[in-house]
Design a protein around this motif. Structure first.
Motif, PDB file in Angstrom:
ATOM      1  N   SER A 112      25.528  45.518  44.277  1.00  0.00           N
ATOM      2  CA  SER A 112      26.313  44.777  45.271  1.00  0.00           C
ATOM      3  C   SER A 112      27.304  43.801  44.638  1.00  0.00           C
ATOM      4  N   GLY A 113      27.169  43.558  43.323  1.00  0.00           N
ATOM      5  CA  GLY A 113      28.067  42.632  42.649  1.00  0.00           C
ATOM      6  C   GLY A 113      27.696  41.178  42.849  1.00  0.00           C
ATOM      7  N   LYS A 114      26.521  40.897  43.373  1.00  0.00           N
ATOM      8  CA  LYS A 114      26.089  39.522  43.629  1.00  0.00           C
ATOM      9  C   LYS A 114      25.465  38.859  42.402  1.00  0.00           C
ATOM     10  N   ILE A 115      25.144  39.659  41.389  1.00  0.00           N
ATOM     11  CA  ILE A 115      24.567  39.122  40.150  1.00  0.00           C
ATOM     12  C   ILE A 115      25.369  39.657  38.968  1.00  0.00           C
ATOM     13  N   ILE A 116      25.078  39.142  37.777  1.00  0.00           N
ATOM     14  CA  ILE A 116      25.839  39.597  36.616  1.00  0.00           C
ATOM     15  C   ILE A 116      25.614  41.085  36.367  1.00  0.00           C
ATOM     16  N   LYS A 117      26.665  41.722  35.860  1.00  0.00           N
ATOM     17  CA  LYS A 117      26.673  43.177  35.676  1.00  0.00           C
ATOM     18  C   LYS A 117      25.510  43.677  34.816  1.00  0.00           C
ATOM     19  N   GLY A 118      25.227  42.986  33.722  1.00  0.00           N
ATOM     20  CA  GLY A 118      24.154  43.428  32.830  1.00  0.00           C
ATOM     21  C   GLY A 118      22.803  43.446  33.519  1.00  0.00           C
ATOM     22  N   PHE A 119      22.525  42.423  34.334  1.00  0.00           N
ATOM     23  CA  PHE A 119      21.254  42.339  35.051  1.00  0.00           C
ATOM     24  C   PHE A 119      21.152  43.480  36.053  1.00  0.00           C
ATOM     25  N   ASP A 120      22.234  43.712  36.788  1.00  0.00           N
ATOM     26  CA  ASP A 120      22.307  44.814  37.755  1.00  0.00           C
ATOM     27  C   ASP A 120      21.983  46.144  37.069  1.00  0.00           C
ATOM     28  N   ALA A 160      11.362  28.706  38.394  1.00  0.00           N
ATOM     29  CA  ALA A 160      12.013  27.427  38.680  1.00  0.00           C
ATOM     30  C   ALA A 160      12.516  27.364  40.119  1.00  0.00           C
ATOM     31  N   HIS A 161      12.786  28.532  40.696  1.00  0.00           N
ATOM     32  CA  HIS A 161      13.268  28.596  42.085  1.00  0.00           C
ATOM     33  C   HIS A 161      12.113  28.771  43.066  1.00  0.00           C
ATOM     34  N   GLY A 162      10.906  29.009  42.533  1.00  0.00           N
ATOM     35  CA  GLY A 162       9.718  29.111  43.373  1.00  0.00           C
ATOM     36  C   GLY A 162       9.491  30.446  44.052  1.00  0.00           C
ATOM     37  N   GLU A 163      10.340  31.419  43.744  1.00  0.00           N
ATOM     38  CA  GLU A 163      10.167  32.746  44.341  1.00  0.00           C
ATOM     39  C   GLU A 163      10.956  33.778  43.543  1.00  0.00           C
ATOM     40  N   PRO A 164      10.586  35.054  43.683  1.00  0.00           N
ATOM     41  CA  PRO A 164      11.331  36.102  42.985  1.00  0.00           C
ATOM     42  C   PRO A 164      12.782  36.163  43.480  1.00  0.00           C
ATOM     43  N   LEU A 165      13.648  36.684  42.645  1.00  0.00           N
ATOM     44  CA  LEU A 165      15.043  36.912  43.006  1.00  0.00           C
ATOM     45  C   LEU A 165      15.128  38.220  43.789  1.00  0.00           C
ATOM     46  N   GLU A 166      15.745  38.171  44.959  1.00  0.00           N
ATOM     47  CA  GLU A 166      15.948  39.379  45.769  1.00  0.00           C
ATOM     48  C   GLU A 166      17.438  39.672  45.814  1.00  0.00           C
ATOM     49  N   PHE A 167      17.801  40.931  45.545  1.00  0.00           N
ATOM     50  CA  PHE A 167      19.210  41.328  45.593  1.00  0.00           C
ATOM     51  C   PHE A 167      19.318  42.827  45.813  1.00  0.00           C
ATOM     52  N   THR A 168      20.508  43.255  46.198  1.00  0.00           N
ATOM     53  CA  THR A 168      20.792  44.681  46.364  1.00  0.00           C
ATOM     54  C   THR A 168      21.497  45.156  45.105  1.00  0.00           C
ATOM     55  N   VAL A 169      20.916  46.140  44.450  1.00  0.00           N
ATOM     56  CA  VAL A 169      21.453  46.671  43.197  1.00  0.00           C
ATOM     57  C   VAL A 169      22.856  47.239  43.448  1.00  0.00           C
ATOM     58  N   ILE A 213      14.408  52.668  40.569  1.00  0.00           N
ATOM     59  CA  ILE A 213      15.414  51.890  41.291  1.00  0.00           C
ATOM     60  C   ILE A 213      16.785  52.511  41.055  1.00  0.00           C
ATOM     61  N   LYS A 214      17.550  52.575  42.156  1.00  0.00           N
ATOM     62  CA  LYS A 214      18.896  53.138  42.076  1.00  0.00           C
ATOM     63  C   LYS A 214      19.888  52.224  42.790  1.00  0.00           C
ATOM     64  N   ASP A 215      21.153  52.518  42.607  1.00  0.00           N
ATOM     65  CA  ASP A 215      22.229  51.757  43.238  1.00  0.00           C
ATOM     66  C   ASP A 215      21.994  51.699  44.748  1.00  0.00           C
ATOM     67  N   GLY A 216      22.111  50.498  45.330  1.00  0.00           N
ATOM     68  CA  GLY A 216      21.930  50.318  46.768  1.00  0.00           C
ATOM     69  C   GLY A 216      20.535  49.876  47.175  1.00  0.00           C
ATOM     70  N   ASP A 217      19.551  49.984  46.272  1.00  0.00           N
ATOM     71  CA  ASP A 217      18.180  49.542  46.584  1.00  0.00           C
ATOM     72  C   ASP A 217      18.119  48.016  46.604  1.00  0.00           C
ATOM     73  N   THR A 218      17.298  47.478  47.498  1.00  0.00           N
ATOM     74  CA  THR A 218      17.022  46.047  47.507  1.00  0.00           C
ATOM     75  C   THR A 218      15.739  45.833  46.718  1.00  0.00           C
ATOM     76  N   VAL A 219      15.793  44.909  45.766  1.00  0.00           N
ATOM     77  CA  VAL A 219      14.658  44.679  44.872  1.00  0.00           C
ATOM     78  C   VAL A 219      14.307  43.195  44.823  1.00  0.00           C
ATOM     79  N   LYS A 220      13.069  42.924  44.402  1.00  0.00           N
ATOM     80  CA  LYS A 220      12.634  41.567  44.089  1.00  0.00           C
ATOM     81  C   LYS A 220      12.136  41.598  42.652  1.00  0.00           C
ATOM     82  N   VAL A 221      12.630  40.642  41.859  1.00  0.00           N
ATOM     83  CA  VAL A 221      12.235  40.576  40.458  1.00  0.00           C
ATOM     84  C   VAL A 221      11.865  39.144  40.080  1.00  0.00           C
TER      85      VAL A 221
END
Length: 141
Positions: free
Chosen positions: A39-47, A28-37, A3-11
């Motif tokens: 993008s700044g939409k999640i905390i920096k450490g997770f990214d 707890a949310h019933g599905e994997p988390l989907e985000f673009t690596v 996985i690299k910067d800009g990839d969309t992932v599900k975890v």
């Protein structure tokens, strides 16, 4: 492929505090988390943690407050006169309200103290100042 910067992932993930208590999970949310690596939409450490992982990889990482929701800031704790609070609002310690910034952005504010004349709000993120541990498994990339 890694996985690299800009990839969309599900975890799938589980987030725990230092005492081992779970504060959030994809289950707890019933599905994997989907985000673009990156993008700044999640905390920096997770990214940063998912960079280099591949589908099927799983790891556990701990983030400092700086890599998560930041340190608690005393400047984000404010006391206001009760007269400034809408009279129909239920005011009690622990209750959270949405307040607006001067730019109109909604922000959660938790009541942390009450007196007869004043209300003290804390605008820090509830997880600010805490080290967070995540177990992360890449499902799709």
């Amino acid at each position: 492929m890694a996985i690299k910067d800009g990839d969309t992932v599900k975890v799938e993930y589980t987030g725990t505090l230092e005492d081992g208590s779970v504060f959030d999970s994809s289950a707890a949310h019933g599905e994997p988390l989907e985000f673009t690596v990156g993008s700044g939409k999640i905390i920096k450490g997770f990214d940063n943690a998912v960079m280099g992982m591949e589908v099927g990889d799983e790891k556990t990482v701990t983030f400092s407050p700086e890599e998560a929701y930041g340190e608690r800031k005393i400047s984000l704790v404010d006391t206001v006169s009760r007269d400034l609070i809408q009279s129909d609002m239920e005011i009690e310690v622990g209750k959270t309200f949405l307040v607006q910034t001067p730019h109109g952005q909604p922000l959660p504010a938790k009541i942390v103290d009450l007196t007869e004349d004043e209300v003290t709000f804390d605008l820090n993120h509830p997880l600010a100042g805490k080290a967070l541990t995540f177990n992360i498994k890449v499902i799709e990339a």
